[in-house]
Motif scaffolding. Structure first.
Motif, PDB file in Angstrom:
ATOM      1  N   SER A 151       0.722  -1.260  -0.051  1.00 15.50           N
ATOM      2  CA  SER A 151       0.081  -0.051   0.052  1.00 15.50           C
ATOM      3  C   SER A 151       0.891   1.077   0.074  1.00 15.50           C
ATOM      4  CB  SER A 151      -0.859  -0.082   1.061  1.00 15.50           C
ATOM      5  OG  SER A 151      -1.752  -1.127   1.134  1.00 15.50           O
ATOM      6  N   ARG A 152       0.359   2.233  -0.584  1.00 16.50           N
ATOM      7  CA  ARG A 152       1.014   3.651  -0.693  1.00 16.50           C
ATOM      8  C   ARG A 152       0.865   4.380   0.618  1.00 16.50           C
ATOM      9  NH1 ARG A 152      -1.879   6.247  -5.539  1.00 16.50           N
ATOM     10  NH2 ARG A 152      -3.526   5.302  -4.544  1.00 16.50           N
ATOM     11  N   VAL A 153       0.026   4.332   1.510  1.00 14.59           N
ATOM     12  CA  VAL A 153      -0.207   5.018   2.749  1.00 14.59           C
ATOM     13  C   VAL A 153       0.048   4.069   3.811  1.00 14.59           C
ATOM     14  CG1 VAL A 153      -1.601   6.380   3.762  1.00 14.59           C
ATOM     15  CG2 VAL A 153      -1.732   6.530   1.340  1.00 14.59           C
ATOM     16  N   GLN A 154       0.702   4.557   4.655  1.00 13.55           N
ATOM     17  CA  GLN A 154       0.738   3.929   6.347  1.00 13.55           C
ATOM     18  C   GLN A 154       0.438   5.077   7.276  1.00 13.55           C
ATOM     19  OE1 GLN A 154       2.033   0.912   6.725  1.00 13.55           O
ATOM     20  NE2 GLN A 154       2.467   0.700   4.464  1.00 13.55           N
ATOM     21  N   PRO A 155      -0.682   4.561   7.960  1.00 10.88           N
ATOM     22  CA  PRO A 155      -1.310   5.431   9.018  1.00 10.88           C
ATOM     23  C   PRO A 155      -0.168   5.845  10.113  1.00 10.88           C
ATOM     24  CG  PRO A 155      -2.827   3.564   8.661  1.00 10.88           C
ATOM     25  CD  PRO A 155      -1.363   3.379   7.969  1.00 10.88           C
ATOM     26  N   ALA A 156      -0.593   6.919  10.679  1.00 10.46           N
ATOM     27  CA  ALA A 156       0.659   7.024  11.639  1.00 10.46           C
ATOM     28  C   ALA A 156       0.380   6.616  13.075  1.00 10.46           C
ATOM     29  CB  ALA A 156       0.618   8.885  11.973  1.00 10.46           C
ATOM     30  N   ARG A 157      -0.694   6.394  13.367  1.00 11.03           N
ATOM     31  CA  ARG A 157      -1.043   5.739  14.795  1.00 11.03           C
ATOM     32  C   ARG A 157      -1.313   4.403  14.694  1.00 11.03           C
ATOM     33  NH1 ARG A 157      -5.661   5.404  18.282  1.00 11.03           N
ATOM     34  NH2 ARG A 157      -6.961   6.024  16.783  1.00 11.03           N
ATOM     35  N   ILE A 158      -0.629   3.744  15.761  1.00  6.41           N
ATOM     36  CA  ILE A 158      -0.836   2.162  15.655  1.00  6.41           C
ATOM     37  C   ILE A 158      -1.525   1.863  16.643  1.00  6.41           C
ATOM     38  CG2 ILE A 158       0.332   0.047  16.167  1.00  6.41           C
ATOM     39  CD1 ILE A 158       2.701   1.232  14.920  1.00  6.41           C
ATOM     40  N   ALA A 159      -2.730   1.029  16.736  1.00  5.24           N
ATOM     41  CA  ALA A 159      -3.761   0.566  17.825  1.00  5.24           C
ATOM     42  C   ALA A 159      -4.122  -0.656  17.243  1.00  5.24           C
ATOM     43  CB  ALA A 159      -4.605   1.718  18.145  1.00  5.24           C
ATOM     44  N   MET A 160      -4.548  -1.347  18.165  1.00  2.11           N
ATOM     45  CA  MET A 160      -5.325  -2.752  17.912  1.00  2.11           C
ATOM     46  C   MET A 160      -6.849  -2.207  17.931  1.00  2.11           C
ATOM     47  SD  MET A 160      -2.977  -5.051  18.081  1.00  2.11           S
ATOM     48  CE  MET A 160      -3.967  -6.533  18.111  1.00  2.11           C
ATOM     49  N   SER A 161      -7.250  -3.257  16.897  1.00  2.00           N
ATOM     50  CA  SER A 161      -8.701  -2.791  16.389  1.00  2.00           C
ATOM     51  C   SER A 161      -9.595  -4.068  16.095  1.00  2.00           C
ATOM     52  CB  SER A 161      -8.602  -1.939  14.847  1.00  2.00           C
ATOM     53  OG  SER A 161      -9.796  -2.029  14.510  1.00  2.00           O
ATOM     54  N   THR A 162     -10.751  -3.761  16.242  1.00  2.00           N
ATOM     55  CA  THR A 162     -11.663  -4.973  16.023  1.00  2.00           C
ATOM     56  C   THR A 162     -11.607  -5.466  14.652  1.00  2.00           C
ATOM     57  OG1 THR A 162     -13.397  -3.655  15.639  1.00  2.00           O
ATOM     58  CG2 THR A 162     -13.113  -4.345  17.841  1.00  2.00           C
ATOM     59  N   ASN A 163     -12.415  -6.554  14.162  1.00  2.00           N
ATOM     60  CA  ASN A 163     -12.523  -7.137  12.858  1.00  2.00           C
ATOM     61  C   ASN A 163     -13.197  -6.003  12.088  1.00  2.00           C
ATOM     62  OD1 ASN A 163     -12.758  -8.471  10.646  1.00  2.00           O
ATOM     63  ND2 ASN A 163     -13.374 -10.461  11.336  1.00  2.00           N
ATOM     64  N   LEU A 164     -12.689  -5.471  10.991  1.00  2.00           N
ATOM     65  CA  LEU A 164     -13.521  -4.530  10.140  1.00  2.00           C
ATOM     66  C   LEU A 164     -14.194  -5.151   9.364  1.00  2.00           C
ATOM     67  CD1 LEU A 164     -10.776  -1.675   9.868  1.00  2.00           C
ATOM     68  CD2 LEU A 164     -12.557  -1.787  11.644  1.00  2.00           C
ATOM     69  N   TYR A 165     -14.196  -6.521   9.043  1.00  2.00           N
ATOM     70  CA  TYR A 165     -14.798  -6.943   7.742  1.00  2.00           C
ATOM     71  C   TYR A 165     -16.023  -7.763   8.395  1.00  2.00           C
ATOM     72  CZ  TYR A 165     -10.254  -6.165   5.358  1.00  2.00           C
ATOM     73  OH  TYR A 165      -9.013  -5.669   4.739  1.00  2.00           O
ATOM     74  N   GLU A 166     -16.451  -7.742   9.576  1.00  5.44           N
ATOM     75  CA  GLU A 166     -17.344  -8.394   9.996  1.00  5.44           C
ATOM     76  C   GLU A 166     -18.286  -7.397  10.811  1.00  5.44           C
ATOM     77  OE1 GLU A 166     -16.542 -12.071  11.954  1.00  5.44           O
ATOM     78  OE2 GLU A 166     -15.617 -13.099  10.144  1.00  5.44           O
ATOM     79  N   LEU A 167     -19.722  -7.640  10.669  1.00  5.30           N
ATOM     80  CA  LEU A 167     -20.378  -6.377  11.704  1.00  5.30           C
ATOM     81  C   LEU A 167     -20.809  -7.598  12.865  1.00  5.30           C
ATOM     82  CD1 LEU A 167     -23.140  -5.258   9.169  1.00  5.30           C
ATOM     83  CD2 LEU A 167     -21.157  -4.110  10.020  1.00  5.30           C
ATOM     84  N   PRO A 168     -20.377  -6.683  14.202  1.00  5.84           N
ATOM     85  CA  PRO A 168     -20.830  -7.374  15.351  1.00  5.84           C
ATOM     86  C   PRO A 168     -22.134  -7.498  15.525  1.00  5.84           C
ATOM     87  CG  PRO A 168     -20.223  -5.060  15.696  1.00  5.84           C
ATOM     88  CD  PRO A 168     -19.923  -5.456  14.223  1.00  5.84           C
ATOM     89  N   PRO A 169     -22.801  -8.479  16.195  1.00 10.78           N
ATOM     90  CA  PRO A 169     -24.324  -8.701  16.535  1.00 10.78           C
ATOM     91  C   PRO A 169     -24.914  -7.423  17.313  1.00 10.78           C
ATOM     92  CG  PRO A 169     -23.191  -9.970  17.983  1.00 10.78           C
ATOM     93  CD  PRO A 169     -22.041  -9.429  17.135  1.00 10.78           C
ATOM     94  N   ASN A 170     -26.063  -7.202  17.279  1.00 13.45           N
ATOM     95  CA  ASN A 170     -26.991  -6.567  18.030  1.00 13.45           C
ATOM     96  C   ASN A 170     -26.394  -5.019  17.784  1.00 13.45           C
ATOM     97  OD1 ASN A 170     -28.219  -8.420  19.145  1.00 13.45           O
ATOM     98  ND2 ASN A 170     -26.636  -8.874  20.667  1.00 13.45           N
ATOM     99  N   LEU A 171     -26.185  -4.624  16.585  1.00 10.01           N
ATOM    100  CA  LEU A 171     -25.791  -2.942  16.272  1.00 10.01           C
ATOM    101  C   LEU A 171     -27.037  -2.330  16.221  1.00 10.01           C
ATOM    102  CD1 LEU A 171     -23.161  -3.172  13.340  1.00 10.01           C
ATOM    103  CD2 LEU A 171     -22.783  -2.541  15.457  1.00 10.01           C
TER     104      LEU A 171
END
Length: 331
Positions: free
Chosen positions: A134-154
């Motif tokens: 990828s051409r872009v690297q985000p500046a802030r590192i942090a752990m994240s949830t799974n962005l590819y799946e929707l959590p239940p009960n939204l």
């Protein structure tokens, strides 16, 4: 440690059996036997082989259990127990006990440092894998949830009427930067219908979403929505919509990384200044100190908004909803 400890129900009784010591100290009989094997307690032996424990033994078992709960192993409890044996009211009244606390804290600090280094290494591996090529690297590192799946009960967004005025409006003659490097005018594309799905923001695997994101109705799901339009792209074109664009207030470089990472066959439009939102009075909201687009999809035909999907839910199935509408309403 041990302040105010008394032998409940045993006042005046000097001797106890192992089962009673275990019950009063809140441990198992096996634990009491282990404490005896390492020298914490030394019960008297009767002629019949039974062990007899004193209230002092009970106090020692209780203190050893409490220290173990603090993370101090049994073999390091001796300074504390010796303090009690010396007649002190508390097991940590003595200098040696305080040194025991300091040693335990130093050991925890070393373990925390080692775990932090291991975590940082894992985050670096995640970052490299998520943004490889990828051409872009985000500046802030942090752990994240799974962005590819929707959590239940939204929470499901409600129709607040913020898009009721849109059908029939002309699209303003604005040029918006697109991830291909070109500028796009939505009113001048021609050649079939144009699908523009507006969304708040797409996260990356190593950058946290705004606090409370999942509790905002309609906020979560930008990555699954984009993947849905990717997977239905050929069908949408066959149904009369050869132009598909994602649109958000994120900058072009950020969006370009998303297009690469998600392998999108279409481009994204950046409206960091909310020019289109202000011209059409599109709904927006505030989160994490940012103004963001609400999730909304416009079907544009000949420079005019023909149809609007609002609110959009669930986002991961939205491209299929747009496809169904196109097929039911041929141009």
């Amino acid at each position: 440690m041990g302040a105010g400890f008394t032998v409940l129900g045993m006042k005046g009784l000097a001797q106890m059996r192992i089962s009673e010591v275990a019950r009063l100290a809140g441990v198992t009989v096996k634990t009491v036997r282990y404490y005896e094997s390492v020298g914490i307690v030394t019960p008297a032996r009767l002629s019949n082989g039974y062990r007899e424990y004193t209230e002092h033994d009970l106090r020692l078992v209780h203190e050893a259990r409490a220290l173990s709960g603090l993370g101090i192993p049994v073999e390091r409890t001796k300074p504390f127990l010796d303090c009690l044996a010396g007649g002190h009211e508390h097991a940590d009244d003595c200098p040696a006990a305080l040194a025991g606390y300091r040693d335990a804290i130093a050991e925890l600090d070393a373990r925390i440092e080692a775990l932090t280094e291991r975590r940082d290494l894992l985050v670096r591996h995640l970052r490299q894998a998520a943004h490889r090529n990828s051409r872009v690297q985000p500046a802030r590192i942090a752990m994240s949830t799974n962005l590819y799946e929707l959590p239940p009960n939204l929470p499901v967004p409600e129709d607040d009427g913020a898009a009721d005025h849109l059908p029939g409006l002309e699209v303003p003659s604005l040029e918006l930067p697109e991830t291909s490097g070109e500028a796009v005018r939505l009113d001048a594309l021609g050649g079939g219908r144009v699908i523009v799905y507006c969304f708040p923001l797409i996260g990356t695997p190593d950058v946290d979403l705004p606090e409370g994101w999942d509790s905002i109705p309609g906020a979560r799901g930008c990555t699954p929505e984009s993947c849905s339009f990717r997977d239905h792209y050929a069908e949408l074109a066959a149904a009369g919509a050869p132009h598909v664009f994602g649109l958000s207030s994120q900058d072009v470089d950020y969006q370009a990384e998303v297009v690469e990472r998600l392998h999108l066959p279409f481009g994204m439009l950046s409206d960091a200044g909310f020019r289109l939102a202000d011209a059409l009075r599109l709904p927006t909201f505030e989160a994490g100190g940012m103004r963001l687009y609400k999730r909304l999809t416009m079907v544009i035909r000949d420079g005019r908004i023909e149809h609007v999907f609002y609110p959009v839910f669930p986002p991961d199935r939205h491209a299929g909803q747009v496809l169904d509408w196109l097929r039911a309403n041929p141009a």
